[in-house]
Design a protein around this motif. Structure first.
Motif, PDB file in Angstrom:
ATOM      1  N   THR A 127       0.829  -1.201   0.000  1.00  8.86           N
ATOM      2  CA  THR A 127       0.000   0.000   0.000  1.00  8.86           C
ATOM      3  C   THR A 127       0.867   1.257   0.000  1.00  8.86           C
ATOM      4  OG1 THR A 127      -1.671  -1.209   1.239  1.00  8.86           O
ATOM      5  CG2 THR A 127      -1.888   1.166   1.183  1.00  8.86           C
ATOM      6  N   ALA A 128       1.901   1.280   0.833  1.00  9.42           N
ATOM      7  CA  ALA A 128       2.812   2.430   0.871  1.00  9.42           C
ATOM      8  C   ALA A 128       3.550   2.575  -0.454  1.00  9.42           C
ATOM      9  CB  ALA A 128       3.800   2.274   2.015  1.00  9.42           C
ATOM     10  N   LEU A 129       3.964   1.457  -1.037  1.00 13.90           N
ATOM     11  CA  LEU A 129       4.634   1.489  -2.340  1.00 13.90           C
ATOM     12  C   LEU A 129       3.718   2.110  -3.387  1.00 13.90           C
ATOM     13  CD1 LEU A 129       6.800   0.686  -4.469  1.00 13.90           C
ATOM     14  CD2 LEU A 129       5.711  -1.555  -4.543  1.00 13.90           C
ATOM     15  N   ASN A 130       2.468   1.677  -3.428  1.00 15.44           N
ATOM     16  CA  ASN A 130       1.543   2.180  -4.440  1.00 15.44           C
ATOM     17  C   ASN A 130       1.197   3.649  -4.228  1.00 15.44           C
ATOM     18  OD1 ASN A 130       1.428  -0.109  -6.036  1.00 15.44           O
ATOM     19  ND2 ASN A 130      -0.112  -1.042  -4.739  1.00 15.44           N
ATOM     20  N   LYS A 131       1.216   4.128  -2.989  1.00 17.41           N
ATOM     21  CA  LYS A 131       0.993   5.551  -2.741  1.00 17.41           C
ATOM     22  C   LYS A 131       2.134   6.381  -3.313  1.00 17.41           C
ATOM     23  CE  LYS A 131      -1.820   5.077   1.417  1.00 17.41           C
ATOM     24  NZ  LYS A 131      -1.888   5.296   2.875  1.00 17.41           N
ATOM     25  N   ILE A 132       3.356   5.912  -3.114  1.00 14.78           N
ATOM     26  CA  ILE A 132       4.517   6.622  -3.657  1.00 14.78           C
ATOM     27  C   ILE A 132       4.494   6.591  -5.183  1.00 14.78           C
ATOM     28  CG2 ILE A 132       7.042   6.540  -3.875  1.00 14.78           C
ATOM     29  CD1 ILE A 132       7.069   5.637  -0.930  1.00 14.78           C
ATOM     30  N   LEU A 133       4.190   5.427  -5.758  1.00 18.74           N
ATOM     31  CA  LEU A 133       4.143   5.309  -7.215  1.00 18.74           C
ATOM     32  C   LEU A 133       3.053   6.189  -7.809  1.00 18.74           C
ATOM     33  CD1 LEU A 133       4.691   1.465  -7.657  1.00 18.74           C
ATOM     34  CD2 LEU A 133       6.352   3.296  -8.000  1.00 18.74           C
ATOM     35  N   ALA A 134       1.917   6.314  -7.125  1.00 15.70           N
ATOM     36  CA  ALA A 134       0.832   7.167  -7.617  1.00 15.70           C
ATOM     37  C   ALA A 134       1.268   8.627  -7.647  1.00 15.70           C
ATOM     38  CB  ALA A 134      -0.404   7.003  -6.747  1.00 15.70           C
ATOM     39  N   CYS A 135       2.011   9.064  -6.630  1.00 14.59           N
ATOM     40  CA  CYS A 135       2.515  10.445  -6.606  1.00 14.59           C
ATOM     41  C   CYS A 135       3.509  10.693  -7.737  1.00 14.59           C
ATOM     42  CB  CYS A 135       3.169  10.744  -5.268  1.00 14.59           C
ATOM     43  SG  CYS A 135       1.999  10.803  -3.902  1.00 14.59           S
ATOM     44  N   LEU A 136       4.248   9.666  -8.116  1.00 12.62           N
ATOM     45  CA  LEU A 136       5.249   9.790  -9.184  1.00 12.62           C
ATOM     46  C   LEU A 136       4.679   9.544 -10.579  1.00 12.62           C
ATOM     47  CD1 LEU A 136       8.203   7.892  -7.468  1.00 12.62           C
ATOM     48  CD2 LEU A 136       8.035  10.344  -7.899  1.00 12.62           C
ATOM     49  N   ASN A 137       3.386   9.209 -10.675  1.00 15.09           N
ATOM     50  CA  ASN A 137       2.720   8.893 -11.945  1.00 15.09           C
ATOM     51  C   ASN A 137       3.355   7.675 -12.618  1.00 15.09           C
ATOM     52  OD1 ASN A 137       0.822   9.125 -13.959  1.00 15.09           O
ATOM     53  ND2 ASN A 137       1.926  10.718 -15.074  1.00 15.09           N
ATOM     54  N   ILE A 138       3.686   6.672 -11.802  1.00 12.08           N
ATOM     55  CA  ILE A 138       4.217   5.398 -12.290  1.00 12.08           C
ATOM     56  C   ILE A 138       3.139   4.356 -12.057  1.00 12.08           C
ATOM     57  CG2 ILE A 138       5.997   3.627 -11.938  1.00 12.08           C
ATOM     58  CD1 ILE A 138       7.852   5.837 -10.946  1.00 12.08           C
ATOM     59  N   PRO A 139       2.861   3.476 -13.037  1.00  9.46           N
ATOM     60  CA  PRO A 139       1.846   2.440 -12.826  1.00  9.46           C
ATOM     61  C   PRO A 139       2.169   1.594 -11.599  1.00  9.46           C
ATOM     62  CG  PRO A 139       2.517   2.477 -15.112  1.00  9.46           C
ATOM     63  CD  PRO A 139       3.443   3.397 -14.374  1.00  9.46           C
ATOM     64  N   GLU A 140       1.140   1.270 -10.834  1.00 11.23           N
ATOM     65  CA  GLU A 140       1.361   0.591  -9.562  1.00 11.23           C
ATOM     66  C   GLU A 140       1.596  -0.907  -9.711  1.00 11.23           C
ATOM     67  OE1 GLU A 140      -3.227   0.009  -8.122  1.00 11.23           O
ATOM     68  OE2 GLU A 140      -2.216   1.878  -7.659  1.00 11.23           O
ATOM     69  N   MET A 141       2.091  -1.499  -8.631  1.00 12.31           N
ATOM     70  CA  MET A 141       2.330  -2.933  -8.557  1.00 12.31           C
ATOM     71  C   MET A 141       1.189  -3.547  -7.742  1.00 12.31           C
ATOM     72  SD  MET A 141       5.519  -4.957  -6.747  1.00 12.31           S
ATOM     73  CE  MET A 141       6.759  -4.531  -7.933  1.00 12.31           C
ATOM     74  N   THR A 142       0.607  -4.615  -8.234  1.00 10.05           N
ATOM     75  CA  THR A 142      -0.495  -5.237  -7.512  1.00 10.05           C
ATOM     76  C   THR A 142       0.021  -5.879  -6.223  1.00 10.05           C
ATOM     77  OG1 THR A 142      -0.247  -7.352  -8.654  1.00 10.05           O
ATOM     78  CG2 THR A 142      -1.725  -5.742  -9.663  1.00 10.05           C
ATOM     79  N   SER A 143      -0.876  -6.020  -5.268  1.00 12.20           N
ATOM     80  CA  SER A 143      -0.466  -6.617  -3.991  1.00 12.20           C
ATOM     81  C   SER A 143      -0.082  -8.084  -4.169  1.00 12.20           C
ATOM     82  CB  SER A 143      -1.570  -6.471  -2.954  1.00 12.20           C
ATOM     83  OG  SER A 143      -2.759  -7.067  -3.419  1.00 12.20           O
ATOM     84  N   ASN A 144      -0.720  -8.785  -5.122  1.00 11.52           N
ATOM     85  CA  ASN A 144      -0.354 -10.176  -5.400  1.00 11.52           C
ATOM     86  C   ASN A 144       1.063 -10.280  -5.925  1.00 11.52           C
ATOM     87  OD1 ASN A 144      -2.838 -11.152  -4.611  1.00 11.52           O
ATOM     88  ND2 ASN A 144      -3.679 -11.179  -6.670  1.00 11.52           N
ATOM     89  N   MET A 145       1.454  -9.365  -6.810  1.00 10.82           N
ATOM     90  CA  MET A 145       2.818  -9.388  -7.343  1.00 10.82           C
ATOM     91  C   MET A 145       3.809  -9.043  -6.235  1.00 10.82           C
ATOM     92  SD  MET A 145       4.477  -7.698 -10.699  1.00 10.82           S
ATOM     93  CE  MET A 145       3.723  -8.934 -11.722  1.00 10.82           C
ATOM     94  N   PHE A 146       3.452  -8.095  -5.386  1.00  8.47           N
ATOM     95  CA  PHE A 146       4.314  -7.729  -4.256  1.00  8.47           C
ATOM     96  C   PHE A 146       4.574  -8.958  -3.384  1.00  8.47           C
ATOM     97  CE2 PHE A 146       5.389  -5.999  -0.120  1.00  8.47           C
ATOM     98  CZ  PHE A 146       6.189  -4.909  -0.433  1.00  8.47           C
ATOM     99  N   LYS A 147       3.524  -9.709  -3.078  1.00  2.30           N
ATOM    100  CA  LYS A 147       3.656 -10.927  -2.251  1.00  2.30           C
ATOM    101  C   LYS A 147       4.515 -11.974  -2.947  1.00  2.30           C
ATOM    102  CE  LYS A 147       1.423 -10.369   1.570  1.00  2.30           C
ATOM    103  NZ  LYS A 147       2.166 -10.328   2.795  1.00  2.30           N
ATOM    104  N   ARG A 148       4.356 -12.129  -4.251  1.00  2.00           N
ATOM    105  CA  ARG A 148       5.150 -13.105  -5.000  1.00  2.00           C
ATOM    106  C   ARG A 148       6.634 -12.790  -4.909  1.00  2.00           C
ATOM    107  NH1 ARG A 148       3.484 -13.266 -10.950  1.00  2.00           N
ATOM    108  NH2 ARG A 148       1.970 -11.863 -10.065  1.00  2.00           N
ATOM    109  N   TYR A 149       6.984 -11.515  -5.037  1.00  2.00           N
ATOM    110  CA  TYR A 149       8.394 -11.116  -4.961  1.00  2.00           C
ATOM    111  C   TYR A 149       8.899 -11.134  -3.528  1.00  2.00           C
ATOM    112  CZ  TYR A 149       9.012  -9.973  -9.850  1.00  2.00           C
ATOM    113  OH  TYR A 149       9.152 -10.061 -11.198  1.00  2.00           O
ATOM    114  N   GLU A 150       7.998 -10.951  -2.571  1.00  2.00           N
ATOM    115  CA  GLU A 150       8.390 -10.955  -1.166  1.00  2.00           C
ATOM    116  C   GLU A 150       8.860 -12.335  -0.769  1.00  2.00           C
ATOM    117  OE1 GLU A 150       6.486  -9.094   2.903  1.00  2.00           O
ATOM    118  OE2 GLU A 150       5.162  -9.956   1.434  1.00  2.00           O
TER     119      GLU A 150
END
Length: 161
Positions: free
Chosen positions: A138-161
């Protein structure tokens, strides 16, 4: 008591023919509306640039990949036809101006992951950094939204985690 000829089953329940017709008409109209909205969205997206916003790019990797696969001509990012996003990594489908062949152009490096799959370096490093910082997707996607970068889904985040 109703006549058994007027009662029919719909979704496992008894209903009258009149109610069944009303429900099937409603379902048909909803399908039509959804189909019309999808067609409008497709016609609008074909007019727009397929890649809007910012991306995280490895300059050396992008430069190495901006070469046509058939005629080895340099490709231009103005000829991007579509984009496939893999988290923060993108793969552009670019048309060659000389031979009209479509080539895949990756914006970052990939490395071998689990189950014989290739995974993106930028996704791995971003998730690792956010896990070490003690924050989540959620924090990652907030930062990406401010930067106008497409967000990463939470499922993908978990997969990489």
């Amino acid at each position: 008591m109703e006549n058994t000829d007027t009662r029919v089953r719909f979704s496992g329940r008894f209903t009258t023919r009149k109610k069944l017709k009303k429900q099937t008409d409603f379902i048909a109209s909803m399908r039509e509306t959804k189909k019309r909205k999808t067609e409008e969205k497709c016609s609008q997206s074909s007019d727009l640039n397929p890649c809007e916003g910012r991306r995280i790019v490895d300059i050396q990797e992008l430069g190495k990949n901006l070469v046509c696969t058939s005629c080895t001509e340099c490709l231009s990012l103005q000829n991007v036809k579509s984009e496939k996003r893999l988290g923060l990594n993108s793969i552009f489908l670019v048309k060659c101006h000389r031979c009209s062949v479509l080539s895949d152009v990756a914006t970052g490096k990939m490395h071998a992951g689990g189950r014989k799959r290739k995974v993106s370096d930028v996704n791995t490093k971003t998730v690792l950094g956010f896990v070490h910082a003690g924050v989540g997707s959620t924090a990652l996607n907030k930062i990406l939204a401010c930067l106008n970068i497409p967000e990463m889904t939470s499922n993908m985040f978990k997969r990489y985690e």
